[in-house]
Motif scaffolding. Structure first.
Motif, PDB file in Angstrom:
ATOM      1  N   ASP A 154       0.821  -1.211   0.000  1.00 23.70           N
ATOM      2  CA  ASP A 154       0.000   0.000   0.000  1.00 23.70           C
ATOM      3  C   ASP A 154       0.859   1.266   0.000  1.00 23.70           C
ATOM      4  O   ASP A 154       0.518   2.252  -0.653  1.00 23.70           O
ATOM      5  CB  ASP A 154      -0.945  -0.003   1.195  1.00 23.70           C
ATOM      6  N   LEU A 155       1.962   1.258   0.743  1.00 24.27           N
ATOM      7  CA  LEU A 155       2.866   2.412   0.745  1.00 24.27           C
ATOM      8  C   LEU A 155       3.467   2.641  -0.640  1.00 24.27           C
ATOM      9  O   LEU A 155       3.557   3.769  -1.113  1.00 24.27           O
ATOM     10  CB  LEU A 155       3.983   2.220   1.767  1.00 24.27           C
ATOM     11  N   ILE A 156       3.877   1.558  -1.287  1.00 18.36           N
ATOM     12  CA  ILE A 156       4.468   1.663  -2.623  1.00 18.36           C
ATOM     13  C   ILE A 156       3.425   2.141  -3.633  1.00 18.36           C
ATOM     14  O   ILE A 156       3.663   3.062  -4.409  1.00 18.36           O
ATOM     15  CB  ILE A 156       5.075   0.313  -3.055  1.00 18.36           C
ATOM     16  N   ALA A 157       2.250   1.520  -3.609  1.00 18.46           N
ATOM     17  CA  ALA A 157       1.182   1.893  -4.546  1.00 18.46           C
ATOM     18  C   ALA A 157       0.735   3.336  -4.341  1.00 18.46           C
ATOM     19  O   ALA A 157       0.380   4.019  -5.302  1.00 18.46           O
ATOM     20  CB  ALA A 157      -0.008   0.946  -4.393  1.00 18.46           C
ATOM     21  N   GLY A 158       0.790   3.808  -3.103  1.00 14.49           N
ATOM     22  CA  GLY A 158       0.384   5.171  -2.801  1.00 14.49           C
ATOM     23  C   GLY A 158       1.476   6.205  -3.010  1.00 14.49           C
ATOM     24  O   GLY A 158       1.279   7.388  -2.759  1.00 14.49           O
ATOM     25  N   GLY A 159       2.641   5.743  -3.470  1.00 13.90           N
ATOM     26  CA  GLY A 159       3.742   6.666  -3.735  1.00 13.90           C
ATOM     27  C   GLY A 159       4.452   7.168  -2.493  1.00 13.90           C
ATOM     28  O   GLY A 159       5.239   8.105  -2.554  1.00 13.90           O
ATOM     29  N   ARG A 160       4.219   6.539  -1.358  1.00 12.27           N
ATOM     30  CA  ARG A 160       4.847   6.967  -0.113  1.00 12.27           C
ATOM     31  C   ARG A 160       6.137   6.216   0.179  1.00 12.27           C
ATOM     32  O   ARG A 160       6.852   6.567   1.113  1.00 12.27           O
ATOM     33  CB  ARG A 160       3.867   6.803   1.037  1.00 12.27           C
ATOM     34  N   ALA A 161       6.441   5.185  -0.586  1.00 12.97           N
ATOM     35  CA  ALA A 161       7.688   4.427  -0.430  1.00 12.97           C
ATOM     36  C   ALA A 161       8.205   4.084  -1.813  1.00 12.97           C
ATOM     37  O   ALA A 161       7.432   3.759  -2.710  1.00 12.97           O
ATOM     38  CB  ALA A 161       7.451   3.153   0.378  1.00 12.97           C
ATOM     39  N   GLU A 162       9.513   4.188  -1.984  1.00 10.46           N
ATOM     40  CA  GLU A 162      10.152   3.857  -3.258  1.00 10.46           C
ATOM     41  C   GLU A 162      11.289   2.870  -2.994  1.00 10.46           C
ATOM     42  O   GLU A 162      12.424   3.276  -2.753  1.00 10.46           O
ATOM     43  CB  GLU A 162      10.681   5.116  -3.923  1.00 10.46           C
TER      44      GLU A 162
END
Length: 51
Positions: free
Chosen positions: A17-25
């Motif tokens: 969810d963090l990756i999909a939401g752009g909050r983690a790369e």
């Protein structure tokens, strides 16, 4: 400090969810992206501690 298998199922959905939401790369930790036909060789190198 300890070592061992990471508890993936504890974190996988939250990380997704963090990756999909752009909050983690997470891409910065990826050092090599083999092609599909190189997968068997890549796993062999990983198992032997080689890149």
């Amino acid at each position: 400090m300890g070592t061992g298998q990471a508890p993936v199922k504890r974190y996988d959905r939250a990380l997704r969810d963090l990756i999909a939401g752009g909050r983690a790369e997470p891409g910065f930790v990826v050092s090599y992206e083999p092609r599909l036909y190189e997968a068997a060789s890549a796993y062999e190198h990983f198992d032997n501690g080689r890149r």
